[in-house]
Motif scaffolding. Structure first.
Motif, PDB file in Angstrom:
ATOM      1  N   UNK A  67       0.834  -1.211   0.000  1.00 50.07           N
ATOM      2  CA  UNK A  67       0.000   0.000   0.000  1.00 50.07           C
ATOM      3  C   UNK A  67       0.867   1.259   0.000  1.00 50.07           C
ATOM      4  N   UNK A  68       1.933   1.262   0.769  1.00 39.80           N
ATOM      5  CA  UNK A  68       2.833   2.414   0.765  1.00 39.80           C
ATOM      6  C   UNK A  68       3.419   2.622  -0.631  1.00 39.80           C
ATOM      7  N   UNK A  69       3.792   1.521  -1.296  1.00 38.29           N
ATOM      8  CA  UNK A  69       4.352   1.626  -2.649  1.00 38.29           C
ATOM      9  C   UNK A  69       3.305   2.151  -3.629  1.00 38.29           C
ATOM     10  N   UNK A  70       2.044   1.724  -3.472  1.00 39.61           N
ATOM     11  CA  UNK A  70       0.962   2.230  -4.315  1.00 39.61           C
ATOM     12  C   UNK A  70       0.866   3.753  -4.198  1.00 39.61           C
ATOM     13  N   UNK A  71       0.876   4.243  -2.964  1.00 44.68           N
ATOM     14  CA  UNK A  71       0.731   5.689  -2.756  1.00 44.68           C
ATOM     15  C   UNK A  71       1.920   6.457  -3.319  1.00 44.68           C
ATOM     16  N   UNK A  72       3.123   5.912  -3.172  1.00 45.42           N
ATOM     17  CA  UNK A  72       4.314   6.548  -3.735  1.00 45.42           C
ATOM     18  C   UNK A  72       4.190   6.647  -5.251  1.00 45.42           C
ATOM     19  N   UNK A  73       3.747   5.562  -5.881  1.00 49.11           N
ATOM     20  CA  UNK A  73       3.646   5.544  -7.340  1.00 49.11           C
ATOM     21  C   UNK A  73       2.582   6.508  -7.855  1.00 49.11           C
ATOM     22  N   UNK A  74       1.426   6.521  -7.200  1.00 51.03           N
ATOM     23  CA  UNK A  74       0.357   7.419  -7.642  1.00 51.03           C
ATOM     24  C   UNK A  74       0.780   8.875  -7.487  1.00 51.03           C
ATOM     25  N   UNK A  75       1.406   9.203  -6.365  1.00 52.38           N
ATOM     26  CA  UNK A  75       1.852  10.581  -6.145  1.00 52.38           C
ATOM     27  C   UNK A  75       2.880  10.982  -7.203  1.00 52.38           C
ATOM     28  N   UNK A  76       3.741  10.042  -7.575  1.00 58.14           N
ATOM     29  CA  UNK A  76       4.798  10.347  -8.550  1.00 58.14           C
ATOM     30  C   UNK A  76       4.224  10.649  -9.933  1.00 58.14           C
ATOM     31  N   UNK A  77       3.210   9.892 -10.366  1.00 67.24           N
ATOM     32  CA  UNK A  77       2.703  10.088 -11.731  1.00 67.24           C
ATOM     33  C   UNK A  77       1.743  11.265 -11.831  1.00 67.24           C
ATOM     34  N   UNK A  78       1.249  11.748 -10.705  1.00 69.38           N
ATOM     35  CA  UNK A  78       0.275  12.850 -10.747  1.00 69.38           C
ATOM     36  C   UNK A  78       0.840  14.170 -10.240  1.00 69.38           C
ATOM     37  N   UNK A  79       2.111  14.194  -9.854  1.00 68.65           N
ATOM     38  CA  UNK A  79       2.642  15.391  -9.202  1.00 68.65           C
ATOM     39  C   UNK A  79       2.650  16.607 -10.118  1.00 68.65           C
ATOM     40  N   UNK A  80       2.736  16.404 -11.446  1.00 69.94           N
ATOM     41  CA  UNK A  80       2.781  17.540 -12.364  1.00 69.94           C
ATOM     42  C   UNK A  80       1.398  18.026 -12.778  1.00 69.94           C
ATOM     43  N   UNK A  81       0.351  17.361 -12.321  1.00 67.31           N
ATOM     44  CA  UNK A  81      -1.018  17.801 -12.618  1.00 67.31           C
ATOM     45  C   UNK A  81      -1.395  18.859 -11.588  1.00 67.31           C
ATOM     46  N   UNK A  82      -1.455  20.114 -12.013  1.00 68.58           N
ATOM     47  CA  UNK A  82      -1.719  21.192 -11.064  1.00 68.58           C
ATOM     48  C   UNK A  82      -3.134  21.127 -10.528  1.00 68.58           C
ATOM     49  N   UNK A  83      -4.093  20.868 -11.398  1.00 70.64           N
ATOM     50  CA  UNK A  83      -5.489  20.778 -10.987  1.00 70.64           C
ATOM     51  C   UNK A  83      -5.857  19.304 -10.836  1.00 70.64           C
ATOM     52  N   UNK A  84      -5.818  18.811  -9.609  1.00 72.96           N
ATOM     53  CA  UNK A  84      -6.044  17.387  -9.372  1.00 72.96           C
ATOM     54  C   UNK A  84      -7.487  16.970  -9.665  1.00 72.96           C
ATOM     55  N   UNK A  85      -8.396  17.933  -9.802  1.00 76.83           N
ATOM     56  CA  UNK A  85      -9.779  17.571 -10.131  1.00 76.83           C
ATOM     57  C   UNK A  85      -9.889  17.041 -11.559  1.00 76.83           C
ATOM     58  N   UNK A  86      -8.848  17.258 -12.378  1.00 72.17           N
ATOM     59  CA  UNK A  86      -8.853  16.694 -13.736  1.00 72.17           C
ATOM     60  C   UNK A  86      -8.670  15.184 -13.722  1.00 72.17           C
ATOM     61  N   UNK A  87      -8.213  14.654 -12.599  1.00 70.86           N
ATOM     62  CA  UNK A  87      -8.072  13.193 -12.465  1.00 70.86           C
ATOM     63  C   UNK A  87      -9.434  12.656 -12.076  1.00 70.86           C
ATOM     64  N   UNK A  88     -10.114  12.062 -13.062  1.00 68.85           N
ATOM     65  CA  UNK A  88     -11.539  11.746 -12.909  1.00 68.85           C
ATOM     66  C   UNK A  88     -11.812  10.411 -12.235  1.00 68.85           C
ATOM     67  N   UNK A  89     -10.804   9.514 -12.208  1.00 64.37           N
ATOM     68  CA  UNK A  89     -11.056   8.212 -11.615  1.00 64.37           C
ATOM     69  C   UNK A  89      -9.769   7.424 -11.482  1.00 64.37           C
ATOM     70  N   UNK A  90      -9.807   6.401 -10.622  1.00 60.22           N
ATOM     71  CA  UNK A  90      -8.647   5.553 -10.395  1.00 60.22           C
ATOM     72  C   UNK A  90      -9.092   4.097 -10.373  1.00 60.22           C
ATOM     73  N   UNK A  91      -8.295   3.242 -11.003  1.00 55.77           N
ATOM     74  CA  UNK A  91      -8.589   1.814 -11.035  1.00 55.77           C
ATOM     75  C   UNK A  91      -7.389   1.015 -10.571  1.00 55.77           C
ATOM     76  N   UNK A  92      -7.661  -0.083  -9.890  1.00 53.95           N
ATOM     77  CA  UNK A  92      -6.609  -0.944  -9.366  1.00 53.95           C
ATOM     78  C   UNK A  92      -6.701  -2.338  -9.986  1.00 53.95           C
TER      79      UNK A  92
END
Length: 564
Positions: A67-92
Motif C-alpha cells: 500500500x505504501x508503494x501504491x501511494x508513492x507511485x500514484x503521487x509520482x505520476x500525478x505530481x505535475x497535474x496542477x489541478x487534481x480535479x482533472x483526475x476523474x477516476x482511479x482503477x486498481x
C-alpha cells in the motif's frame, strides 16, 4: 534515483482534460500510470516490493509495504497535474494473492516459518496448498465445473483450507480475507466490497450468468460446497470474512478517503472502481486494442506475459474447457464469459534458466542486457551455420516448460520441467540455445491450450500479447511462428496499466460503460505475421513437446509403486 523506483514521462505538451490513474500490483513491483482519455500513458512510475520465500513453494508479501508503494507511485505520476480535479477516476489491479487481516484490519501472519505479522499475504504462486487442492478436487461438485473441473493451489479456497488446518491461530484471528485487488480498493475507499472478477475467478463465487438448464446457478456463494470441503464456518458467519457486497468491475465502489487522498496527493472523493485481477486488466486492454468499427471484443485470445502467462478469451456464451478456468460470467464485461488458461511460470522460467547457467550473470533482473546479448548470439550462430532462421538452432534441444506445475490444460500442479539434448558446453552459446528452446516451449504450451479451447468450441480469431516478455521481439515472433497465426501487440503499452485506467474511466461516469471506456482507450497495434519457412520445424517440435509431456506422465506412473 534508486533502483527500487523509476519514473518515465512518455508525453509532453497539451493532454486531454480527462485524466485517469491506473495502478498495477505485480509479483515484484507496483506500477502506476497517468493515462489520458485516448489511452495514452503520460507518466509511469515503478517501485519494487518484497517477495519472501521462506521455504520451497512458500511465497509471501506484506500488505502495508504494498500500500505504501501504491501511494508513492500514484503521487509520482500525478505530481505535475496542477489541478487534481482533472483526475476523474482511479482503477486498481493486482495479482490474485490472499491478504489476511484482523477485524481492525491490522495484518495477521501467514508465515509459519517466521511468525512475522509483516508477511500477511499468501502470493498467487505459493503452492503450499497443493494437498488441499487435491482434497477439494477429490470431492466432485458442480462448482468445479466453472473452474475447468479442478481448483488450483493458486486459488483461494485451497489456501483458506490450508490456513484453517495448519495455522489455526491465524484462522481464528482473521477478520477479513481479501483478494489483493479488493484489499487495495478497501484501503482507498474504506469499502469492504469485493469485485465480481476476483470472487468468481479465484474464490468459487458464482455469478448470476453461469450455467444453463439443470446446471443453472443463481448468484452467490454455494454453501453446500463450502461445507463439503470443510470451510463451513465461513457460511455460518454469513460470508462476512470473504465478502457480502459484490460489485462488477468498473463499477464505482466509493471515493478516496481523506487519508488515502492525502497519501496519494489526490482529491478526496476521487471515484474508485471495483478492481480487476492483473491479467484481467490486461485482457480488457488487449480485447480493445486495434478494434475496427463494429468489431466485437469476443474471440480475441489475450496473452498477458509476466511472471506467469495468462490466456484470456471472452465469448458471448458459456463454454466449458477441461483444464481451463471458467466460464466466468461477467468477470471482465457484462454479458460475456471468460475462459482463462495459463502457464504457471513463464517470465519466472526464463529468469530461472538464465540464473542457473554460469554465463547468466545472475539472471535478467540483475543484467537487463542479457536478453539482447543472447539474441545477438543466436543471430551470429545462425549465420555461422548458414541457417535461414535462428529458430532452427534448437533442432536437437527441447525444453518442457512446466517447472512450476501445469495450470492448463492438464491442471496438474505436480508436473515438472524437462530438458532433452544437454551436453557439457557451458559457453554463452549453450545458454543462448537453451534460452531459445525455452521461448519455443512456452509458445508450444500456448499452442496446446489454444487447441483445447478450439476443440471445446471457442472461435479464436486473433492472438494479442502484452507484458514484460513482449519486450523481446524474438519472444513475440516465436509465438507467431509456433502458433501459425498472426500475433498483435498493442502500441499503447503497458496494457495491464491501461486496463486498470479503463476501470477508473468507467467509474468516473464519463463513459456509458466499461466497454465504452475500453473502446475509446484501446489504441493501435503492431502486427507479427507467422513465417511460413519455419512452420514445418515448429510442427515437429510441437509433437516432441507433446511426447515429452506424455513421457513424464508415464515415468511418474511407473514410480508410483512402493520401492520397498
Amino acid at each position: 534515483m534508486s533502483t527500487a523506483a523509476r519514473t518515465t514521462n512518455k508525453m509532453s505538451g497539451k493532454v486531454d482534460e480527462d485524466l485517469y490513474v491506473g495502478v498495477d500490483v505485480g509479483s515484484g513491483s507496483v506500477r502506476a500510470a497517468l493515462v489520458d482519455g485516448r489511452g495514452r500513458a503520460i507518466h509511469t512510475h515503478t517501485h519494487t516490493i518484497t517477495i519472501a520465500n521462506p521455504q520451497q513453494d512458500y511465497y509471501e508479501q506484506d500488505s502495508e509495504e504494498i500500500w505504501q508503494a501504491v501511494c508513492v507511485c500514484v503521487k509520482a505520476v500525478t505530481k505535475e497535474v496542477e489541478d487534481k480535479s482533472k483526475i476523474r477516476g482511479i482503477g486498481f489491479d493486482a495479482t490474485c494473492s490472499l491478504v489476511v487481516v484482523a477485524p481492525d484490519f491490522t495484518p495477521v501472519s501467514v508465515s509459519p516459518s517466521t511468525g512475522e505479522d509483516r508477511f500477511n499475504i499468501i502470493m498467487w504462486m505459493d503452492h503450499r496448498a497443493s494437498g488441499e487442492a487435491d482434497f477439494i478436487n477429490s470431492h466432485p461438485h458442480k462448482v468445479l465445473s466453472f473452474v475447468g473441473g479442478k481448483v488450483s493451489p493458486e486459488m483461494q479456497t485451497p489456501k483458506l483450507l490450508w490456513l484453517k488446518k495448519h495455522m489455526t491461530s491465524t484462522w481464528v484471528k482473521a477478520g477479513h480475507f481479501f483478494d489483493l485487488p479488493d484489499y487495495l480498493t478497501f484501503k482507498a475507499t474504506g469499502s469492504t466490497s469485493r469485485s465480481l472478477c476476483s470472487l468468481t475467478c479465484k474464490w468459487t463465487y458464482l455469478s448470476e450468468q453461469v450455467g444453463t438448464g439443470d446446471e443453472s446457478q443463481s448468484e452467490g456463494w454455494d454453501e453446500e460446497f463450502f461445507r463439503l470441503i470443510g470451510l463451513e464456518d465461513l457460511a455460518e458467519e454469513n460470508w462476512v470474512r470473504i465478502g457480502q457486497e459484490v460489485r462488477a468491475p468498473g463499477e464505482r465502489c466509493g471515493g478516496l478517503t481523506h487519508t488515502a487522498a492525502h497519501m496519494m496527493g489526490l482529491c478526496t472523493h476521487t471515484p474508485v472502481a471495483a478492481s480487476f485481477i492483473d491479467a484481467h486488466a490486461g485482457c480488457l486492454a488487449l480485447a480493445a486494442a486495434g478494434l475496427t468499427d463494429g468489431q466485437v471484443l469476443t474471440g480475441r485470445l489475450g496473452l498477458i506475459c509476466g511472471t506467469s502467462t495468462c490466456h484470456m478469451a471472452l465469448s458471448p456464451g458459456p463454454i466449458e474447457v477441461p483444464g481451463v478456468w471458467g466460464p466466468y460470467g461477467g468477470a471482465v464485461l457484462p454479458s460475456t464469459y471468460l475462459a482463462e488458461g495459463g502457464i504457471s511460470a513463464s517470465g519466472a522460467l526464463v529468469d530461472h534458466i538464465i540464473r542457473g547457467h554460469p554465463c547468466g550473470g545472475g539472471g535478467g533482473g540483475s543484467d537487463g542486457n542479457i536478453y539482447k546479448r543472447l539474441e545477438e548470439c543466436l543471430e551470429e550462430e545462425a549465420r555461422r551455420e548458414k541457417l535461414s532462421s535462428p529458430s532452427l538452432l534448437t533442432r536437437h534441444l527441447h525444453v518442457y516448460p512446466d517447472f512450476h506445475g501445469n495450470r492448463s490444460p492438464l491442471a496438474d500442479s505436480h508436473m515438472t520441467g524437462m530438458v532433452c539434448g544437454l551436453n557439457l558446453d557451458l559457453s554463452e552459446r549453450s545458454l543462448a540455445l537453451t534460452y531459445l528452446a525455452t521461448l519455443q516451449a512456452l509458445a508450444y504450451g500456448t499452442r496446446q491450450i489454444m487447441a483445447h479451447m478450439t476443440r471445446a468450441g471457442h472461435a479464436l480469431t486473433s492472438v494479442l500479447m502484452c507484458g514484460g516478455l513482449c519486450a523481446s521481439d524474438l519472444y513475440v515472433q516465436t509465438h507467431a511462428d509456433a502458433l501459425g497465426m498472426e500475433v498483435l501487440t498493442p502500441q499503447q503499452q503497458p496494457s495491464v496499466l491501461l486496463g486498470a485506467a479503463m476501470l477508473g474511466a468507467a467509474a468516473s461516469g464519463r463513459h456509458a460503460s466499461l466497454e465504452a471506456a475500453a473502446r475509446a482507450m484501446g489504441g493501435p497495434v503492431r502486427r507479427w505475421p507467422p513465417r511460413p519457412e519455419v512452420k514445418a520445424f515448429h510442427d515437429k517440435k510441437y509433437q516432441v513437446f507433446l511426447e515429452m509431456q506424455q513421457h513424464q506422465k508415464r515415468c511418474r506412473e511407473a514410480m508410483k509403486a512402493p520401492l520397498n
